[in-house]
Design an enzyme around this catalytic site. Sequence first.
Site, PDB file in Angstrom:
ATOM      1  N   SER A  10       0.834  -1.199   0.000  1.00  0.00           N
ATOM      2  CA  SER A  10       0.000   0.000   0.000  1.00  0.00           C
ATOM      3  C   SER A  10       0.871   1.252   0.000  1.00  0.00           C
ATOM      4  CB  SER A  10      -0.919   0.009   1.222  1.00  0.00           C
ATOM      5  OG  SER A  10      -0.201   0.453   2.345  1.00  0.00           O
ATOM      6  N   LYS A  11       0.318   2.311  -0.589  1.00  0.00           N
ATOM      7  CA  LYS A  11       1.083   3.549  -0.742  1.00  0.00           C
ATOM      8  C   LYS A  11       1.407   4.191   0.606  1.00  0.00           C
ATOM      9  CE  LYS A  11      -1.597   5.455  -3.974  1.00  0.00           C
ATOM     10  NZ  LYS A  11      -2.055   6.627  -4.727  1.00  0.00           N
TER      11      LYS A  11
END
Length: 500
Positions: free
Chosen positions: A257-258
Amino acid sequence: MTEPAFAPARTRVAPSPTGDPHVGTAYMALFDLAWARKTGGAFVLRIEDTDRARLVEGSEQQIFDSLKWLGLGYDEGPDVGGEHGPYRQSERLETYRPFVDQLLADGHAYYCWCSSERLAELRAEQQASKQSVTGYDRRCLGLTREQRAELPGFSEAPVVRMLVPDDIELDFDDIIRGRVRAPRPDDQVILKADGFPTYHLAVVVDDHLMGITTVVRGEEWISSTPKHVLLYRWLGFEMPQFAHMPLLRNENKSKISKRKNPAARLLWFREQGYLPEALRNFLQLLAYPPVVEDDGSEREVVSFEEFIEGFDWTRINTVGPIFDVKKLDWLNGLYIRNLPTDELAERIIEHQLHTGAWAEVDDATRELVRRATPLVSQRMTLLGDAAPAMAFLMSPDDDLVLDEAAVASLNDDATQVLEAGIAALEGLDDFTAEPIQAALRAALVEGLGQKPKFAFAPLRVGVSGAKVSPPLFESMEILGKDSTVARLRRLLATLGGGAG
Ligand code: GLU
């Protein structure tokens, strides 16, 4: 004439412009493009911007730029056009409405006036009582607006929901996974109160109207697919093939995930100085096997053309692949060293400009980078490694920083070595690496009886300012005689020698 092996496929990637692009978008695009090319079809970019609250300015442009940077350009899309446009969902609103009306008329959909407060309450109740049946309770089903308005939790602007039948088929075919089963969905909203379709309606209508034959997307969409299958049936659309790709995972197996992993941001790779072809090769190896040679050995360095040639959906491993940046580093180093020198020099410059480390480059710098590139390429992992390694060649002689520890580490006879070195270099006509080396060896190793290891240390510190540097004689050649001698004199003066 031989029949083509596959019908031309139309594939698409459909990111939402809700922030800087996720590396998963490139991962999907890679497989989309491979399949489109393999079958002689087309690859489409569609921007799914129906969630107006989550739009982020500039995100769309970043999607365009980063896909093109990676060599995953599309045949049709918002910025390149095509026969099936517009390719932004926000520009297609009037396209969706007739399909909603058809579903309403056929009894497959109904209006729902429940307020968001009521829906939140319902959810809370269901959670508190741990009911097995969750989701919308069909309060509005079968009611007219007037009837519903009498009841609590009414809101003026209705949404439209699908009426999911009891006998909904929850199995579907996936070209990677075979037969897949998803959980039962509730009565999904297909048209929001603001008149925008939800993802579920828009994706089905657009994939149909854009002639998409193969829907490639992440496995998180498996649970949505039965709803889509229903819509395809109800609307009388031909069903596409589905390919649900595995999720990319961090080393600890969590979903990439970012928020947690910089490598989830597609822009990160360019900022860091990865080559697009190395990243593409790396993505090709995620959940997909390397090439097996005739002798049975495996090869991971695979061109995109070769990947396309051998591409087969059934070879994708459904276990979420680990996103191993160390492996990407290794590949990047290989690709860097395989580039012709001039090409690598251009990429180094482009990287410096892209990151803003350099505001501009003049011809002299360009030429210097070109000449210095072979000296530094062996130790490069990232494009950004080059500039610091060659900075000493670009510095004015008087500004060169002499590393204190490096100067302090020199032997007592450093002044003698420098003086003899300077004399040898001054007498040289051909100031290129080989004669430089020969002259210095003669003067220092043979002349002064120094061990090569000690003989060259003061010269290296003088020329580069550091104890470790790119190859010394080649560096001197690039600097030229005047600059080399000036630097050696400067160190000599620092050491307190060479008066006069
Ligand atoms: N807009 C969806 C996303 O951002 C597309 C999913 C799909 O490809 O169907 O992931």
